[in-house]
Design a protein around this motif. Sequence first.
Motif, short mmCIF file in Angstrom:
data_model
loop_
_atom_site.label_atom_id
_atom_site.label_comp_id
_atom_site.label_asym_id
_atom_site.label_seq_id
_atom_site.Cartn_x
_atom_site.Cartn_y
_atom_site.Cartn_z
N VAL A 156 -14.90 -27.63 78.61
CA VAL A 156 -13.99 -26.98 79.85
C VAL A 156 -15.03 -26.71 80.87
CG1 VAL A 156 -12.24 -25.76 80.79
CG2 VAL A 156 -11.93 -26.81 78.62
N ASP A 157 -14.85 -27.12 82.16
CA ASP A 157 -15.79 -26.55 83.30
C ASP A 157 -15.59 -25.28 83.52
OD1 ASP A 157 -16.10 -26.82 86.57
OD2 ASP A 157 -17.51 -27.66 85.26
N SER A 158 -16.61 -24.63 84.05
CA SER A 158 -16.45 -23.02 84.32
C SER A 158 -15.22 -22.78 85.46
CB SER A 158 -17.81 -22.45 84.96
OG SER A 158 -18.09 -23.16 86.12
N THR A 159 -15.05 -23.70 86.22
CA THR A 159 -13.94 -23.52 87.22
C THR A 159 -12.62 -23.40 86.65
OG1 THR A 159 -13.89 -26.00 87.72
CG2 THR A 159 -15.28 -24.54 89.04
N ASN A 160 -12.42 -24.03 85.58
CA ASN A 160 -11.02 -24.21 84.87
C ASN A 160 -10.87 -23.10 83.63
OD1 ASN A 160 -10.31 -26.37 86.63
ND2 ASN A 160 -11.19 -27.72 85.28
N GLU A 161 -12.12 -22.46 83.26
CA GLU A 161 -12.12 -21.87 82.02
C GLU A 161 -11.11 -20.50 82.06
OE1 GLU A 161 -15.13 -20.02 78.85
OE2 GLU A 161 -15.77 -21.56 80.52
N LYS A 162 -11.08 -20.03 83.50
CA LYS A 162 -10.09 -18.78 83.62
C LYS A 162 -8.75 -19.13 83.50
CE LYS A 162 -9.17 -15.33 87.03
NZ LYS A 162 -9.26 -14.90 88.37
N ALA A 163 -8.39 -20.23 83.97
CA ALA A 163 -6.84 -20.72 83.53
C ALA A 163 -6.79 -20.95 82.15
CB ALA A 163 -6.61 -22.10 84.45
N VAL A 164 -7.59 -21.65 81.49
CA VAL A 164 -7.46 -21.91 80.05
C VAL A 164 -7.33 -20.63 79.46
CG1 VAL A 164 -8.31 -23.03 78.19
CG2 VAL A 164 -8.40 -24.07 80.35
N GLY B 289 -17.93 -21.91 68.72
CA GLY B 289 -18.48 -20.79 68.12
C GLY B 289 -18.83 -19.64 69.12
N SER B 290 -19.38 -20.16 70.15
CA SER B 290 -19.78 -19.46 71.41
C SER B 290 -18.82 -18.91 72.34
CB SER B 290 -20.85 -20.06 72.19
OG SER B 290 -20.22 -21.24 72.70
N GLY B 291 -17.52 -19.44 72.06
CA GLY B 291 -16.38 -18.74 72.94
C GLY B 291 -15.77 -19.69 73.87
N LYS B 292 -16.72 -20.91 74.14
CA LYS B 292 -16.18 -21.74 75.06
C LYS B 292 -15.16 -22.77 74.64
CE LYS B 292 -21.06 -22.36 77.06
NZ LYS B 292 -22.15 -23.03 77.08
N PHE B 293 -14.55 -23.38 75.59
CA PHE B 293 -13.24 -24.21 75.13
C PHE B 293 -13.79 -25.64 75.08
CE2 PHE B 293 -11.14 -20.32 76.85
CZ PHE B 293 -10.35 -20.22 75.80
N ARG B 294 -13.29 -26.29 74.06
CA ARG B 294 -13.27 -27.86 73.69
C ARG B 294 -12.40 -28.41 74.22
NH1 ARG B 294 -14.16 -27.68 68.73
NH2 ARG B 294 -16.41 -27.07 68.62
#
Length: 65
Positions: A50-58, A18-23
Amino acid sequence: MPKIKTKRCAAKRFSVTGSGKFRRRKQNLRHILTKKSAKRKMNLGQSAIVDSTNEKAVRRMMPYA
């Protein structure tokens, strides 16, 4: 300009909170389970963020998520 396609491999592995993060799902729960403790297996069954370092790629793989 044409629409950007979503990478289907990513769409099947990640979902948006809901907050826009990836599960994501945790690894190491497919085989060789006898040597792992019940506590460890229960923890691996929980979803993770998902870790912040990988979030951009996802996010790049899932442009409309």
